[in-house]
Design an enzyme around this catalytic site. Structure first.
Site, mmCIF file in Angstrom:
data_model
loop_
_atom_site.group_PDB
_atom_site.id
_atom_site.type_symbol
_atom_site.label_atom_id
_atom_site.label_comp_id
_atom_site.label_asym_id
_atom_site.label_seq_id
_atom_site.Cartn_x
_atom_site.Cartn_y
_atom_site.Cartn_z
ATOM 1 N N LYS A 197 -91.918 -24.075 14.828
ATOM 2 C CA LYS A 197 -93.342 -25.411 14.579
ATOM 3 C C LYS A 197 -93.575 -24.881 16.009
ATOM 4 O O LYS A 197 -93.248 -25.721 16.918
ATOM 5 C CB LYS A 197 -92.781 -26.627 14.401
ATOM 6 C CG LYS A 197 -94.738 -27.587 14.684
ATOM 7 C CD LYS A 197 -94.744 -29.557 14.830
ATOM 8 C CE LYS A 197 -95.699 -29.569 14.501
ATOM 9 N NZ LYS A 197 -94.866 -31.345 14.064
ATOM 10 N N LYS A 250 -94.589 -23.766 10.474
ATOM 11 C CA LYS A 250 -96.232 -23.844 10.975
ATOM 12 C C LYS A 250 -96.251 -23.912 11.917
ATOM 13 O O LYS A 250 -96.022 -23.750 13.121
ATOM 14 C CB LYS A 250 -95.994 -25.159 10.085
ATOM 15 C CG LYS A 250 -96.730 -26.458 10.600
ATOM 16 C CD LYS A 250 -96.014 -27.983 10.845
ATOM 17 C CE LYS A 250 -97.629 -28.104 11.526
ATOM 18 N NZ LYS A 250 -97.420 -30.019 12.051
#
Ligand code: PBG
Length: 325
Positions: A197, A250
């Site tokens: 992420k 992400k």
């Protein structure tokens, strides 16, 4: 393979039937996960201005939306709770009466076993300073934070979550959560780790939706540097070693190379999160008539699938499922 004119690639593009028969990848509602926001104490849903079509839900509108999404065939929903009360530790995140637990139970009750109810596990919506963990001065203290994550995981498991998705990017978070779950009889409950992420500018609209913007500083001391891909592979390797069942990259669109690398290198179930800013950007252009919403959405989701994502977490889930079904 031979060259022109023996081989004419256009032959397989000449009709819709040919194109469909020879498509290498596809998107279907069952590949999609819909993120949903629920805010404690709301009587009516409140529109999120930077995310057209999305709301901070009341419990009632949340369960209705989840039921309709499941009716459209989506794989599941990812829940984010916005509490009425925040404190320095984010204690509402693990309270059995906390909004995320109440909402998980209500949605699970509504959709039964027809779809996954996924619990996002983080502290930024619950802390009064908006960081994803417990502070020591101005820094997020890793080890006290992962202890808190373990408590949250158990609370979410007890509320009925089907899958726990830790998004805080603390070191050792998957291991701490796995140990907490195993120690409380939840050894069958899987973890979908936000493994890679990035510290991205594309989370802006989400922070309005979840009311979780940091009150000072940013998240670069715990989320990844967008410059890096080898680091993402190390993060994924660690999460898998700590017991992650599936991993996530992400954001998605600027990071399709990372999705591909993670899928190729590890071959584990891989999700990609098509984040709020990616959604809002497309919707803003569509609102102005600069692009076609339907075509751009389906092309976007298809690209994420082509990069190697098994599941796409996306704010387009509802409309895409309507178009695809
Ligand atoms: C919480 C969290 C964030 C997102 C998902 N979980 C925000 C952040 O890290 O700042 C972003 C999702 C989106 O933008 O759609 N840690």
């Amino acid at each position: 393979m031979t060259g022109f004119p023996t081989y004419r690639p256009r032959r397989l593009r000449a009709s819709a039937a040919l194109r469909a028969a020879f498509a290498e990848t596809s998107v279907s509602p069952g590949d999609l996960i819909a993120p949903l926001f629920v805010k404690e104490g709301l009587a009516e849903p409140v529109p999120i201005s930077s995310m057209p079509g999305h709301f901070q839900h009341s419990l009632e509108s949340l369960t209705k939306e989840a039921r309709e999404l499941v009716g459209l065939g989506v794989a599941g929903v990812l829940l984010f709770g916005v509490p009425a009360r925040k404190d320095s530790e984010g204690s509402e995140a693990w309270a059995s009466t906390g909004i995320s637990q109440v909402a998980l139970a209500a949605v699970k009750d509504e959709v039964g076993d027809d779809a996954l109810v996924i619990a996002d596990l983080c502290l930024c919506e619950y802390t009064d300073h908006g960081h994803c963990g417990i502070l020591d001065g101005e820094a997020v203290a890793n080890d006290p934070t992962i202890a808190a994550y373990g408590r949250i995981a158990v609370a979410q498991a007890e509320a009925g979550a089907d899958l726990i998705a830790p998004s805080g990017m603390m070191d050792g978070q998957v291991g701490a959560i796995r140990a907490a779950l195993d120690g409380t009889g939840h050894d069958e409950l899987p973890v979908l780790a936000y493994a890679a992420k990035y510290a991205s500018s594309f989370y802006g609209p989400f922070r309005e939706a979840a009311e979780g913007a940091p009150s000072f500083g940013d998240r670069r001391a715990y989320q990844q540097d967008p410059a890096n891909v080898e680091e993402a592979l190390r993060e994924v390797a660690l999460d898998l070693a700590e017991g992650a069942d599936a991993v996530m990259v992400k954001p998605a669109l600027g990071y399709l190379d990372v999705v591909r690398a993670v899928k190729q290198e590890f071959g584990y179930p891989t999700a990609a999160y098509n984040v709020s800013g990616e959604y809002s950007m497309l919707m803003a252009a569509a609102e102005r008539g600069w692009i076609d919403e339907r075509q751009a959405t389906l092309e976007t989701l298809g690209s994420i699938r082509r990069a190697g994502a098994d599941l796409v977490i996306t704010y387009h889930a509802r409309k895409a499922a309507e178009w695809l079904s």
